[in-house]
Scaffold this motif. Structure first.
Motif, PDB file in Angstrom:
ATOM      1  N   SER A 100      57.698  82.915  27.113  1.00  0.00           N
ATOM      2  CA  SER A 100      57.953  84.195  26.471  1.00  0.00           C
ATOM      3  C   SER A 100      58.223  85.258  27.535  1.00  0.00           C
ATOM      4  CB  SER A 100      56.731  84.587  25.621  1.00  0.00           C
ATOM      5  OG  SER A 100      56.960  85.802  24.968  1.00  0.00           O
ATOM      6  N   LEU A 101      59.355  85.952  27.391  1.00  0.00           N
ATOM      7  CA  LEU A 101      59.757  86.985  28.345  1.00  0.00           C
ATOM      8  C   LEU A 101      60.148  88.240  27.579  1.00  0.00           C
ATOM      9  CD1 LEU A 101      60.441  87.895  31.223  1.00  0.00           C
ATOM     10  CD2 LEU A 101      62.666  86.784  30.965  1.00  0.00           C
ATOM     11  N   HIS A 102      59.416  89.314  27.812  1.00  0.00           N
ATOM     12  CA  HIS A 102      59.652  90.570  27.117  1.00  0.00           C
ATOM     13  C   HIS A 102      60.267  91.574  28.094  1.00  0.00           C
ATOM     14  CE1 HIS A 102      56.322  89.811  23.907  1.00  0.00           C
ATOM     15  NE2 HIS A 102      56.988  88.706  24.214  1.00  0.00           N
ATOM     16  N   LEU A 103      61.530  91.906  27.868  1.00  0.00           N
ATOM     17  CA  LEU A 103      62.251  92.873  28.698  1.00  0.00           C
ATOM     18  C   LEU A 103      62.749  94.056  27.872  1.00  0.00           C
ATOM     19  CD1 LEU A 103      64.179  90.283  30.863  1.00  0.00           C
ATOM     20  CD2 LEU A 103      62.600  92.002  31.738  1.00  0.00           C
ATOM     21  N   SER A 104      62.105  94.317  26.763  1.00  0.00           N
ATOM     22  CA  SER A 104      62.480  95.420  25.877  1.00  0.00           C
ATOM     23  C   SER A 104      62.272  96.769  26.563  1.00  0.00           C
ATOM     24  CB  SER A 104      61.627  95.389  24.613  1.00  0.00           C
ATOM     25  OG  SER A 104      61.729  94.156  23.962  1.00  0.00           O
ATOM     26  N   HIS A 105      63.050  97.748  26.134  1.00  0.00           N
ATOM     27  CA  HIS A 105      62.914  99.129  26.611  1.00  0.00           C
ATOM     28  C   HIS A 105      63.031  99.224  28.134  1.00  0.00           C
ATOM     29  CE1 HIS A 105      61.778 100.717  22.656  1.00  0.00           C
ATOM     30  NE2 HIS A 105      61.130  99.578  22.508  1.00  0.00           N
ATOM     31  N   ASN A 106      64.126  98.689  28.651  1.00  0.00           N
ATOM     32  CA  ASN A 106      64.460  98.816  30.064  1.00  0.00           C
ATOM     33  C   ASN A 106      65.861  99.404  30.153  1.00  0.00           C
ATOM     34  OD1 ASN A 106      62.419  97.757  32.144  1.00  0.00           O
ATOM     35  ND2 ASN A 106      62.255  96.261  30.480  1.00  0.00           N
ATOM     36  N   GLU A 107      66.530  99.228  31.269  1.00  0.00           N
ATOM     37  CA  GLU A 107      67.865  99.791  31.464  1.00  0.00           C
ATOM     38  C   GLU A 107      68.884  98.700  31.787  1.00  0.00           C
ATOM     39  OE1 GLU A 107      67.418 102.934  34.346  1.00  0.00           O
ATOM     40  OE2 GLU A 107      65.905 103.939  33.131  1.00  0.00           O
ATOM     41  N   LEU A 108      68.725  97.540  31.158  1.00  0.00           N
ATOM     42  CA  LEU A 108      69.611  96.405  31.413  1.00  0.00           C
ATOM     43  C   LEU A 108      70.961  96.606  30.731  1.00  0.00           C
ATOM     44  CD1 LEU A 108      67.040  93.519  30.897  1.00  0.00           C
ATOM     45  CD2 LEU A 108      68.057  94.255  33.062  1.00  0.00           C
ATOM     46  N   SER A 109      72.016  96.334  31.473  1.00  0.00           N
ATOM     47  CA  SER A 109      73.370  96.379  30.924  1.00  0.00           C
ATOM     48  C   SER A 109      73.940  94.967  30.942  1.00  0.00           C
ATOM     49  CB  SER A 109      74.250  97.309  31.761  1.00  0.00           C
ATOM     50  OG  SER A 109      74.420  96.768  33.055  1.00  0.00           O
ATOM     51  N   THR A 110      75.066  94.795  30.296  1.00  0.00           N
ATOM     52  CA  THR A 110      75.716  93.487  30.262  1.00  0.00           C
ATOM     53  C   THR A 110      75.994  92.981  31.666  1.00  0.00           C
ATOM     54  OG1 THR A 110      76.688  94.008  28.115  1.00  0.00           O
ATOM     55  CG2 THR A 110      77.719  92.228  29.385  1.00  0.00           C
ATOM     56  N   GLU A 111      76.459  93.858  32.548  1.00  0.00           N
ATOM     57  CA  GLU A 111      76.786  93.473  33.917  1.00  0.00           C
ATOM     58  C   GLU A 111      75.539  93.147  34.750  1.00  0.00           C
ATOM     59  OE1 GLU A 111      77.761  96.503  32.540  1.00  0.00           O
ATOM     60  OE2 GLU A 111      79.667  95.682  31.856  1.00  0.00           O
ATOM     61  N   ASP A 149      77.228  93.427  25.115  1.00  0.00           N
ATOM     62  CA  ASP A 149      77.543  92.098  24.595  1.00  0.00           C
ATOM     63  C   ASP A 149      76.289  91.246  24.651  1.00  0.00           C
ATOM     64  OD1 ASP A 149      80.486  92.351  24.347  1.00  0.00           O
ATOM     65  OD2 ASP A 149      80.386  92.576  26.533  1.00  0.00           O
ATOM     66  N   ILE A 150      76.305  90.155  23.915  1.00  0.00           N
ATOM     67  CA  ILE A 150      75.223  89.181  24.016  1.00  0.00           C
ATOM     68  C   ILE A 150      75.400  88.474  25.356  1.00  0.00           C
ATOM     69  CG2 ILE A 150      74.243  87.063  23.052  1.00  0.00           C
ATOM     70  CD1 ILE A 150      75.336  88.037  20.312  1.00  0.00           C
ATOM     71  N   PRO A 151      74.373  88.452  26.185  1.00  0.00           N
ATOM     72  CA  PRO A 151      74.518  87.795  27.497  1.00  0.00           C
ATOM     73  C   PRO A 151      74.969  86.338  27.354  1.00  0.00           C
ATOM     74  CG  PRO A 151      72.465  89.019  27.383  1.00  0.00           C
ATOM     75  CD  PRO A 151      73.052  89.021  25.997  1.00  0.00           C
ATOM     76  N   ARG A 152      75.954  85.936  28.147  1.00  0.00           N
ATOM     77  CA  ARG A 152      76.516  84.583  28.068  1.00  0.00           C
ATOM     78  C   ARG A 152      75.478  83.510  28.355  1.00  0.00           C
ATOM     79  NH1 ARG A 152      82.179  83.665  30.332  1.00  0.00           N
ATOM     80  NH2 ARG A 152      82.946  83.573  28.221  1.00  0.00           N
ATOM     81  N   CYS A 153      74.503  83.834  29.188  1.00  0.00           N
ATOM     82  CA  CYS A 153      73.495  82.847  29.565  1.00  0.00           C
ATOM     83  C   CYS A 153      72.636  82.415  28.378  1.00  0.00           C
ATOM     84  CB  CYS A 153      72.619  83.374  30.687  1.00  0.00           C
ATOM     85  SG  CYS A 153      71.752  84.902  30.273  1.00  0.00           S
ATOM     86  N   VAL A 154      72.644  83.179  27.285  1.00  0.00           N
ATOM     87  CA  VAL A 154      71.836  82.843  26.111  1.00  0.00           C
ATOM     88  C   VAL A 154      72.200  81.458  25.584  1.00  0.00           C
ATOM     89  CG1 VAL A 154      71.429  83.469  23.695  1.00  0.00           C
ATOM     90  CG2 VAL A 154      71.334  85.222  25.459  1.00  0.00           C
ATOM     91  N   ARG A 155      73.432  81.065  25.737  1.00  0.00           N
ATOM     92  CA  ARG A 155      73.882  79.746  25.262  1.00  0.00           C
ATOM     93  C   ARG A 155      73.201  78.591  25.983  1.00  0.00           C
ATOM     94  NH1 ARG A 155      80.195  81.224  25.733  1.00  0.00           N
ATOM     95  NH2 ARG A 155      80.117  83.061  24.410  1.00  0.00           N
ATOM     96  N   GLN A 156      72.649  78.846  27.151  1.00  0.00           N
ATOM     97  CA  GLN A 156      72.036  77.796  27.966  1.00  0.00           C
ATOM     98  C   GLN A 156      70.623  77.429  27.517  1.00  0.00           C
ATOM     99  OE1 GLN A 156      73.813  76.245  30.374  1.00  0.00           O
ATOM    100  NE2 GLN A 156      75.499  77.536  29.722  1.00  0.00           N
ATOM    101  N   PHE A 157      69.978  78.294  26.750  1.00  0.00           N
ATOM    102  CA  PHE A 157      68.595  78.037  26.341  1.00  0.00           C
ATOM    103  C   PHE A 157      68.544  76.894  25.332  1.00  0.00           C
ATOM    104  CE2 PHE A 157      68.379  82.518  27.703  1.00  0.00           C
ATOM    105  CZ  PHE A 157      67.403  82.389  28.667  1.00  0.00           C
ATOM    106  N   LYS A 158      67.692  75.927  25.596  1.00  0.00           N
ATOM    107  CA  LYS A 158      67.595  74.733  24.756  1.00  0.00           C
ATOM    108  C   LYS A 158      66.586  74.877  23.623  1.00  0.00           C
ATOM    109  CE  LYS A 158      70.358  72.637  27.585  1.00  0.00           C
ATOM    110  NZ  LYS A 158      71.749  72.855  27.366  1.00  0.00           N
ATOM    111  N   ASN A 159      65.517  75.670  23.831  1.00  0.00           N
ATOM    112  CA  ASN A 159      64.434  75.752  22.850  1.00  0.00           C
ATOM    113  C   ASN A 159      64.147  77.178  22.391  1.00  0.00           C
ATOM    114  OD1 ASN A 159      63.663  72.905  22.809  1.00  0.00           O
ATOM    115  ND2 ASN A 159      63.145  73.247  24.952  1.00  0.00           N
TER     116      ASN A 159
END
Length: 122
Positions: A63-74, A100-110
């Protein structure tokens, strides 16, 4: 040095949940304990997740919680989450600056929970 009678190194090895919310962090701390199951970094000022940040946490981080930060697509790199693709079940990225939805999301298996609300996704 010890804490409560236990050596600090023992505590780091047995630590499963770490909450670093509301600390004004601008980056994800390096050398996080290898066997963390839950990492909470909400309400900070994190702008970038470098490639291979979580590589050493293979098969542990769920579980990784990164809510309420300043992350951008880049700022979420293609290899930012390497090491967590099989273990991560919950990823919270809501309330950031993603377009955008980060492209790496497709890599998660579970992955079971992906939270993206309150971003700039079209």
């Amino acid at each position: 040095m010890s804490s409560g009678g236990l050596p600090v190194c023992f505590l780091a090895k047995s630590l499963e949940d770490l909450d670093l919310s509301h600390n004004r962090l601008t980056s994800i701390p390096m050398n996080l304990p290898r066997f963390l199951r839950k990492l909470i970094l909400q309400h900070n000022k994190i702008r970038h997740i470098p490639a291979f940040t979580f590589r050493h946490m293979r098969a542990s981080l769920q579980s990784l919680h990164l809510s309420h930060n300043e992350l951008s697509t880049e700022s979420v790199e293609r290899h930012s989450f390497v090491g967590t693709y099989r273990s991560l079940k919950e990823l919270l990225l809501d309330n950031n600056r993603l377009r955008d939805i980060p492209r790496c999301v497709r890599q998660f298996k579970n992955l079971q929970v992906l939270r993206l609300e309150n971003n700039q996704i079209r």
